[in-house]
Design an enzyme around this catalytic site. Sequence first.
Site, PDB file in Angstrom:
ATOM      1  N   SER A  12       0.860  -1.190   0.000  1.00 23.56           N
ATOM      2  CA  SER A  12       0.000   0.000   0.000  1.00 23.56           C
ATOM      3  C   SER A  12       0.889   1.230   0.000  1.00 23.56           C
ATOM      4  O   SER A  12       1.638   1.466   0.954  1.00 23.56           O
ATOM      5  CB  SER A  12      -0.891   0.020   1.246  1.00 23.56           C
ATOM      6  N   HIS A  37      -1.049  -1.309  -4.450  1.00 20.90           N
ATOM      7  CA  HIS A  37      -2.339  -1.011  -3.822  1.00 20.90           C
ATOM      8  C   HIS A  37      -2.426   0.493  -3.528  1.00 20.90           C
ATOM      9  O   HIS A  37      -1.565   1.055  -2.856  1.00 20.90           O
ATOM     10  CB  HIS A  37      -2.449  -1.823  -2.531  1.00 20.90           C
ATOM     11  N   ASP A  39      -4.649   3.484  -1.933  1.00 19.08           N
ATOM     12  CA  ASP A  39      -5.737   3.748  -0.984  1.00 19.08           C
ATOM     13  C   ASP A  39      -6.303   5.147  -1.179  1.00 19.08           C
ATOM     14  O   ASP A  39      -5.661   6.144  -0.860  1.00 19.08           O
ATOM     15  CB  ASP A  39      -5.206   3.600   0.444  1.00 19.08           C
ATOM     16  N   MET A  41      -8.980   7.832  -0.077  1.00 17.23           N
ATOM     17  CA  MET A  41      -9.817   8.158   1.094  1.00 17.23           C
ATOM     18  C   MET A  41     -10.395   9.561   0.943  1.00 17.23           C
ATOM     19  O   MET A  41      -9.705  10.460   0.456  1.00 17.23           O
ATOM     20  CB  MET A  41      -8.965   8.097   2.364  1.00 17.23           C
ATOM     21  N   HIS A  70      -8.241   0.958  -4.178  1.00 19.16           N
ATOM     22  CA  HIS A  70      -9.173   0.697  -3.073  1.00 19.16           C
ATOM     23  C   HIS A  70      -9.880   2.002  -2.741  1.00 19.16           C
ATOM     24  O   HIS A  70      -9.288   2.909  -2.150  1.00 19.16           O
ATOM     25  CB  HIS A  70      -8.353   0.171  -1.878  1.00 19.16           C
ATOM     26  N   MET A  72     -12.114   4.156  -0.668  1.00 17.79           N
ATOM     27  CA  MET A  72     -12.796   4.344   0.627  1.00 17.79           C
ATOM     28  C   MET A  72     -13.501   5.686   0.554  1.00 17.79           C
ATOM     29  O   MET A  72     -13.130   6.658   1.219  1.00 17.79           O
ATOM     30  CB  MET A  72     -11.750   4.284   1.756  1.00 17.79           C
ATOM     31  N   MET A 141     -11.323  -6.464   5.146  1.00 15.11           N
ATOM     32  CA  MET A 141     -10.549  -5.510   5.957  1.00 15.11           C
ATOM     33  C   MET A 141     -10.237  -6.148   7.305  1.00 15.11           C
ATOM     34  O   MET A 141     -11.146  -6.622   8.001  1.00 15.11           O
ATOM     35  CB  MET A 141     -11.334  -4.214   6.177  1.00 15.11           C
ATOM     36  N   GLY A 146      -8.943   3.558   7.079  1.00 11.27           N
ATOM     37  CA  GLY A 146      -8.685   4.976   7.342  1.00 11.27           C
ATOM     38  C   GLY A 146      -7.214   5.293   7.551  1.00 11.27           C
ATOM     39  O   GLY A 146      -6.764   6.352   7.168  1.00 11.27           O
ATOM     40  N   GLY A 148      -2.975   3.612   7.940  1.00 16.57           N
ATOM     41  CA  GLY A 148      -2.011   2.518   7.964  1.00 16.57           C
ATOM     42  C   GLY A 148      -1.544   2.292   9.388  1.00 16.57           C
ATOM     43  O   GLY A 148      -1.822   3.096  10.290  1.00 16.57           O
ATOM     44  N   GLY A 149      -0.865   1.179   9.598  1.00 12.70           N
ATOM     45  CA  GLY A 149      -0.207   0.942  10.882  1.00 12.70           C
ATOM     46  C   GLY A 149      -1.113   0.551  12.038  1.00 12.70           C
ATOM     47  O   GLY A 149      -0.721   0.662  13.194  1.00 12.70           O
ATOM     48  N   ASP A 177      -6.559  -6.799   3.891  1.00  9.85           N
ATOM     49  CA  ASP A 177      -5.994  -5.442   3.979  1.00  9.85           C
ATOM     50  C   ASP A 177      -6.022  -4.952   5.417  1.00  9.85           C
ATOM     51  O   ASP A 177      -7.097  -4.779   5.998  1.00  9.85           O
ATOM     52  CB  ASP A 177      -6.822  -4.522   3.070  1.00  9.85           C
ATOM     53  N   GLY A 178      -4.836  -4.740   5.979  1.00  8.64           N
ATOM     54  CA  GLY A 178      -4.726  -4.136   7.310  1.00  8.64           C
ATOM     55  C   GLY A 178      -3.946  -5.007   8.279  1.00  8.64           C
ATOM     56  O   GLY A 178      -4.340  -6.134   8.579  1.00  8.64           O
ATOM     57  N   GLY A 179      -2.801  -4.497   8.723  1.00  9.68           N
ATOM     58  CA  GLY A 179      -2.035  -5.214   9.742  1.00  9.68           C
ATOM     59  C   GLY A 179      -1.430  -6.520   9.272  1.00  9.68           C
ATOM     60  O   GLY A 179      -1.124  -7.393  10.083  1.00  9.68           O
ATOM     61  N   GLY A 199       1.171  -2.278   4.146  1.00 10.95           N
ATOM     62  CA  GLY A 199       1.764  -0.946   4.122  1.00 10.95           C
ATOM     63  C   GLY A 199       2.972  -0.909   5.025  1.00 10.95           C
ATOM     64  O   GLY A 199       4.119  -1.063   4.584  1.00 10.95           O
ATOM     65  N   SER A 200       2.727  -0.770   6.317  1.00 13.37           N
ATOM     66  CA  SER A 200       3.862  -0.606   7.238  1.00 13.37           C
ATOM     67  C   SER A 200       4.843  -1.770   7.192  1.00 13.37           C
ATOM     68  O   SER A 200       6.044  -1.555   7.284  1.00 13.37           O
ATOM     69  CB  SER A 200       3.383  -0.359   8.673  1.00 13.37           C
TER      70      SER A 200
HETATM   71  C1  DX5 Z   1      -6.357   1.011   5.543  1.00 13.95           C
HETATM   72  C2  DX5 Z   1      -5.837   0.834   4.139  1.00 13.95           C
HETATM   73  C3  DX5 Z   1      -4.716  -0.137   4.073  1.00 13.95           C
HETATM   74  C4  DX5 Z   1      -3.524   0.259   4.883  1.00 13.95           C
HETATM   75  C5  DX5 Z   1      -2.686  -0.931   5.160  1.00 13.95           C
HETATM   76  O1  DX5 Z   1      -7.415   1.887   5.539  1.00 13.95           O
HETATM   77  O2  DX5 Z   1      -6.857   0.366   3.288  1.00 13.95           O
HETATM   78  O3  DX5 Z   1      -4.363  -0.469   2.742  1.00 13.95           O
HETATM   79  O4  DX5 Z   1      -2.786   1.268   4.323  1.00 13.95           O
HETATM   80  O5  DX5 Z   1      -1.647  -0.516   5.988  1.00 13.95           O
HETATM   81  P1  DX5 Z   1      -0.995  -1.469   7.076  1.00 13.95           P
HETATM   82  O6  DX5 Z   1      -0.417  -2.626   6.347  1.00 13.95           O
HETATM   83  O7  DX5 Z   1       0.038  -0.575   7.690  1.00 13.95           O
HETATM   84  O8  DX5 Z   1      -2.080  -1.871   8.031  1.00 13.95           O
HETATM   85 ZN    ZN Z   2      -6.372  -0.529   1.263  1.00 14.12          ZN
END
Ligand code: DX5
Ligand code: ZN
Length: 233
Positions: A12, A37, A39, A41, A70, A72, A141, A146, A148-149, A177-179, A199-200
């Site tokens: 991401s 990916h 994001d 928002m 993606h 959002m 999800m 909303g 990352g991290g 997606d997420g963590g 992402g992170s």
């Molecule tokens: C969250 C995003 C993710 C996010 C993932 O709203 O859709 O794509 O950036 O980041 P990590 O891997 O850090 O959770």
């Molecule tokens: Zn995403």
Amino acid sequence: MTFDKTIKIAPSILSADFADFGREIRAIEAEGCDWVHVDVMDGHFVPNLTFGPPLCKAIRKHITTVMDVHLMIAPVDPYIEAFAEAGADIITAHLEAGPHTHRTLQAIKATGKKAGLALNPGTSVDAAVPLLDLVDLVCVMTVNPGYGGQKFIHSQVDQIRRLRSLIGDRPVHIEVDGGVDPVTAPLVVDAGADVLVAGSAVYRGGSAETSSVYGANMRAIREAAQIERKMTA
Ligand code: DX5
Ligand code: ZN
């Protein structure tokens, strides 16, 4: 883009250097990512704001793999055409973004792009059942969207497993997606996921100048996930 269930790593770019997207994208692709990916928002559907179609169009020039967008945002429908024109390969909309998700997915398919359906952690995967014949991907999800991290929500693993059985033999990707990191990746792959957004866990400790760190981070996720695949094969 052909359908296959191999494990795909989708960094991401929310965790990349926003002032240098071109170099950041070239770095993750050179280091072996499968998809990119993106994001999007809107500060309304989710509390954070990122970027829109013009920026997607600008970064598209640097992507040689797959541009996975993606959304959002709510409403979604007025912007589908613009993201398609910006060069998205996959456009994913949230089930929770409006009352007419079926129409939204039809509109995405009408652009000729792949259609994705994203589900928040508070939504049952059963809600996707009437839409499964329309989609190319379901994004589960594992954080509230909303930022990352955030911390991986473990209760989503059972939902991924259930979704896998609901999908059956349809050619539909399960994206998570997420963590996602080397600890959580094996859990979601075991449950049936094939696309891992991170992402992170990809960008941690690296930069476009020290991109081998991105490579090592992606390999750590991929290897952890593949060990799980082999063990359950
Ligand atoms: C969250 C995003 C993710 C996010 C993932 O709203 O859709 O794509 O950036 O980041 P990590 O891997 O850090 O959770
Ligand atoms: Zn995403």
